[in-house]
Design a protein around this motif. Structure first.
Motif, PDB file in Angstrom:
ATOM      1  N   ALA A  79       0.858  -1.175   0.000  1.00  0.00           N
ATOM      2  CA  ALA A  79       0.000   0.000   0.000  1.00  0.00           C
ATOM      3  C   ALA A  79       0.896   1.226   0.000  1.00  0.00           C
ATOM      4  N   ASN A  80       0.524   2.224  -0.770  1.00  0.00           N
ATOM      5  CA  ASN A  80       1.355   3.398  -0.943  1.00  0.00           C
ATOM      6  C   ASN A  80       0.467   4.633  -0.920  1.00  0.00           C
ATOM      7  N   GLU A  81       0.970   5.732  -0.359  1.00  0.00           N
ATOM      8  CA  GLU A  81       0.168   6.950  -0.325  1.00  0.00           C
ATOM      9  C   GLU A  81      -0.030   7.512  -1.725  1.00  0.00           C
ATOM     10  N   GLY A  82       0.995   7.403  -2.559  1.00  0.00           N
ATOM     11  CA  GLY A  82       0.914   7.947  -3.905  1.00  0.00           C
ATOM     12  C   GLY A  82       0.715   6.861  -4.941  1.00  0.00           C
ATOM     13  N   MET A  83       0.590   7.274  -6.180  1.00  0.00           N
ATOM     14  CA  MET A  83       0.302   6.347  -7.269  1.00  0.00           C
ATOM     15  C   MET A  83       1.438   5.361  -7.522  1.00  0.00           C
ATOM     16  N   ILE A  84       1.063   4.200  -8.025  1.00  0.00           N
ATOM     17  CA  ILE A  84       2.017   3.186  -8.468  1.00  0.00           C
ATOM     18  C   ILE A  84       1.907   3.109  -9.983  1.00  0.00           C
ATOM     19  N   PHE A  85       3.042   3.186 -10.661  1.00  0.00           N
ATOM     20  CA  PHE A  85       3.038   3.267 -12.118  1.00  0.00           C
ATOM     21  C   PHE A  85       3.465   1.940 -12.748  1.00  0.00           C
ATOM     22  N   GLY A  86       4.398   1.986 -13.713  1.00  0.00           N
ATOM     23  CA  GLY A  86       4.771   0.808 -14.470  1.00  0.00           C
ATOM     24  C   GLY A  86       5.207  -0.370 -13.620  1.00  0.00           C
ATOM     25  N   ILE A  87       4.865  -1.585 -14.061  1.00  0.00           N
ATOM     26  CA  ILE A  87       5.182  -2.820 -13.354  1.00  0.00           C
ATOM     27  C   ILE A  87       5.971  -3.718 -14.297  1.00  0.00           C
ATOM     28  N   LEU A  88       6.989  -4.409 -13.761  1.00  0.00           N
ATOM     29  CA  LEU A  88       7.802  -5.309 -14.581  1.00  0.00           C
ATOM     30  C   LEU A  88       8.272  -6.495 -13.764  1.00  0.00           C
ATOM     31  N   GLU A  89       8.231  -7.689 -14.350  1.00  0.00           N
ATOM     32  CA  GLU A  89       8.878  -8.855 -13.760  1.00  0.00           C
ATOM     33  C   GLU A  89      10.267  -8.983 -14.376  1.00  0.00           C
ATOM     34  N   ALA A  90      11.308  -8.900 -13.536  1.00  0.00           N
ATOM     35  CA  ALA A  90      12.679  -9.022 -14.021  1.00  0.00           C
ATOM     36  C   ALA A  90      13.022 -10.488 -14.272  1.00  0.00           C
ATOM     37  N   ASN A  91      14.165 -10.706 -14.892  1.00  0.00           N
ATOM     38  CA  ASN A  91      14.581 -12.069 -15.236  1.00  0.00           C
ATOM     39  C   ASN A  91      14.713 -12.980 -14.023  1.00  0.00           C
ATOM     40  N   ASP A  92      15.019 -12.394 -12.853  1.00  0.00           N
ATOM     41  CA  ASP A  92      15.183 -13.205 -11.649  1.00  0.00           C
ATOM     42  C   ASP A  92      13.861 -13.468 -10.935  1.00  0.00           C
ATOM     43  N   GLY A  93      12.744 -13.012 -11.510  1.00  0.00           N
ATOM     44  CA  GLY A  93      11.437 -13.246 -10.919  1.00  0.00           C
ATOM     45  C   GLY A  93      10.966 -12.146  -9.989  1.00  0.00           C
ATOM     46  N   SER A  94      11.811 -11.181  -9.682  1.00  0.00           N
ATOM     47  CA  SER A  94      11.400 -10.075  -8.818  1.00  0.00           C
ATOM     48  C   SER A  94      10.491  -9.125  -9.586  1.00  0.00           C
ATOM     49  N   ILE A  95       9.627  -8.449  -8.852  1.00  0.00           N
ATOM     50  CA  ILE A  95       8.688  -7.502  -9.434  1.00  0.00           C
ATOM     51  C   ILE A  95       9.159  -6.087  -9.121  1.00  0.00           C
ATOM     52  N   TRP A  96       9.325  -5.283 -10.168  1.00  0.00           N
ATOM     53  CA  TRP A  96       9.729  -3.889 -10.022  1.00  0.00           C
ATOM     54  C   TRP A  96       8.538  -2.995 -10.356  1.00  0.00           C
ATOM     55  N   PHE A  97       8.414  -1.878  -9.637  1.00  0.00           N
ATOM     56  CA  PHE A  97       7.333  -0.956  -9.960  1.00  0.00           C
ATOM     57  C   PHE A  97       7.750   0.474  -9.615  1.00  0.00           C
ATOM     58  N   GLY A  98       7.249   1.406 -10.417  1.00  0.00           N
ATOM     59  CA  GLY A  98       7.576   2.813 -10.238  1.00  0.00           C
ATOM     60  C   GLY A  98       6.551   3.511  -9.364  1.00  0.00           C
ATOM     61  N   THR A  99       7.009   4.526  -8.630  1.00  0.00           N
ATOM     62  CA  THR A  99       6.141   5.285  -7.744  1.00  0.00           C
ATOM     63  C   THR A  99       6.456   6.775  -7.879  1.00  0.00           C
ATOM     64  N   LEU A 100       5.835   7.566  -7.014  1.00  0.00           N
ATOM     65  CA  LEU A 100       6.085   9.001  -7.015  1.00  0.00           C
ATOM     66  C   LEU A 100       7.481   9.346  -6.517  1.00  0.00           C
ATOM     67  N   ASP A 101       8.103   8.424  -5.776  1.00  0.00           N
ATOM     68  CA  ASP A 101       9.413   8.740  -5.193  1.00  0.00           C
ATOM     69  C   ASP A 101      10.481   7.721  -5.589  1.00  0.00           C
ATOM     70  N   GLY A 102      10.403   7.222  -6.801  1.00  0.00           N
ATOM     71  CA  GLY A 102      11.452   6.324  -7.272  1.00  0.00           C
ATOM     72  C   GLY A 102      10.933   4.948  -7.631  1.00  0.00           C
ATOM     73  N   VAL A 103      11.826   3.976  -7.566  1.00  0.00           N
ATOM     74  CA  VAL A 103      11.493   2.618  -7.985  1.00  0.00           C
ATOM     75  C   VAL A 103      11.618   1.655  -6.813  1.00  0.00           C
ATOM     76  N   TYR A 104      10.774   0.619  -6.813  1.00  0.00           N
ATOM     77  CA  TYR A 104      10.763  -0.386  -5.762  1.00  0.00           C
ATOM     78  C   TYR A 104      10.886  -1.770  -6.383  1.00  0.00           C
ATOM     79  N   ARG A 105      11.369  -2.734  -5.568  1.00  0.00           N
ATOM     80  CA  ARG A 105      11.496  -4.121  -6.015  1.00  0.00           C
ATOM     81  C   ARG A 105      10.918  -5.053  -4.962  1.00  0.00           C
ATOM     82  N   TYR A 106      10.079  -5.983  -5.409  1.00  0.00           N
ATOM     83  CA  TYR A 106       9.513  -6.999  -4.533  1.00  0.00           C
ATOM     84  C   TYR A 106      10.133  -8.331  -4.905  1.00  0.00           C
ATOM     85  N   ASP A 107      10.833  -8.972  -3.965  1.00  0.00           N
ATOM     86  CA  ASP A 107      11.574 -10.203  -4.266  1.00  0.00           C
ATOM     87  C   ASP A 107      10.836 -11.467  -3.859  1.00  0.00           C
TER      88      ASP A 107
END
Length: 358
Positions: A304-332
């Motif tokens: 859950a995030n206070e601001g919007m969540i933008f583009g989503i990508l599954e990287a080659n290692d299976g982690s999920i990356w997503f863009g936000t108002l304050d940079g990029v995040y990775r879910y492993d």
């Protein structure tokens, strides 16, 4: 000088961390997951809006942000457009030949072959210089979703399609828009039948190569769609003002309500979406088994995030990356890590605070 500062910072980090007790990582649950910040002492990671993410054939991640285009090689971020332009970027694509395309707001499209850049604008025939989305079709044409419609580039020239209120048609007059018209094209896909779908802030259009039709369900058009994809089974997913929808070629099914943002399908067939909830913005996952039913079960909420969540990508290692108002995040799969740049003062202050809390 920077190398010495980074070495000193690393030595301090080792000293402080070895005197602290190990910290527990946040575990995955079906409710909201707290994010664990992973900091880099560098000015090269984005700290503002990251709109889209792409991984190239060499494994590099490319981020379209308001600070420029960033490349992440698994170790460090590099702003590849810093010396080229100060434009904000909304979209990024690696084409089938390995070339990169970057869509900016106000400065058109930048083409990068790994060595040099080429800029395309309205002077070259692009419909508008505010480029929201980029897509490559099965024939190798590059499509650009812009304000006012879409442009198709065949490697030599542009062919433009203009939105006129509730209609969309090919432009035969050679017009371009120096200003920002209404109804930008947020997403473009070519489905398995060869038809093209255009998600816009107005209607959603389907193009069969000859003419455009407005996509409707029970006579009602789908409007203000921000994202659309075709999944592995051939279903069309749409997200926007009216929530998340799945279209199987005959029937549209409402999967969730509330404003829907980006949609992404991972290699396992799960659907990831960003949506607005009562607690803020959430990154949700609908697993493949639940999607075999006509109506999906309640998704797993990853963040859950206070601001919007933008583009989503599954990287080659299976982690999920997503863009936000304050940079990029990775879910492993267990934790959500953020990548944030800090000044040297902020970095050393954080180290001191960490030592005091040990």
């Amino acid at each position: 000088m920077k190398k010495h500062v980074r070495l000193f910072a690393w030595l301090l980090t080792v000293g402080y961390c070895t005197s602290c007790n190990p910290q527990n990582k946040t575990e995955l649950s079906k409710s909201s997951i707290e994010s664990e910040s992973k900091y880099f002492y560098t000015s090269d990671s984005p700290i503002s809006i990251v709109r889209n993410i792409e991984q190239d054939r060499n494994g590099n991640l490319w981020l379209a942000s308001w600070e420029g285009i960033f490349r992440y090689d698994g170790k460090a971020f590099t702003n590849v457009t810093r010396d080229l332009t100060s434009a904000r970027f909304f979209s990024v694509l690696e084409d089938s030949k390995g070339n990169m395309w970057f869509g900016s707001i106000g400065s058109g499209v930048f083409y990068y072959d790994g060595k040099s850049f080429q800029n395309f604008t309205t002077k070259d025939g692009l419909l508008n210089n505010d480029v929201v989305s980029i897509y490559e079709d099965k024939s190798g044409n590059i499509w650009f979703g812009v304000f006012g419609g879409a442009s198709r580039y065949d490697g030599k020239s542009f062919r433009n399609y203009i939105i006129n209120e509730n209609e969309m048609n090919e432009d035969l007059m050679g017009r371009t828009f120096s200003e920002r018209p209404l109804y930008e094209v947020n997403a473009i896909i070519e489905d398995k039948t060869g038809k093209f779908w255009f998600a816009t802030r107005g209607n959603t259009f389907v193009f069969d190569g000859k003419g455009f039709e407005v996509f409707t369900q029970n006579g009602k058009p789908f409007t203000n769609v921000r994202s659309l994809i075709e999944d592995q089974k051939g279903n069309i997913w749409l997200g926007g003002n009216d929530g998340l929808w799945r279209y199987d070629g005959n029937t549209s099914t409402n999967i969730s309500q509330g404003f829907g943002g980006f949609i992404y399908e991972d290699t396992k067939g799960s659907i990831w979406t960003s949506s607005e909830t009562s607690e803020g913005w959430a990154l949700s996952r609908y697993n493949e088994n639940s999607l075999s039913n006509k109506i999906a079960i309640v998704p797993e909420v990853i963040k859950a995030n206070e601001g919007m969540i933008f583009g989503i990508l599954e990287a080659n290692d299976g982690s999920i990356w997503f863009g936000t108002l304050d940079g990029v995040y990775r879910y492993d799969g267990n934790t959500v890590n953020s990548f944030k740049a800090m000044s040297s003062q902020e970095y050393f202050s954080k180290l001191v605070d960490k030592k005091d809390n040990c």
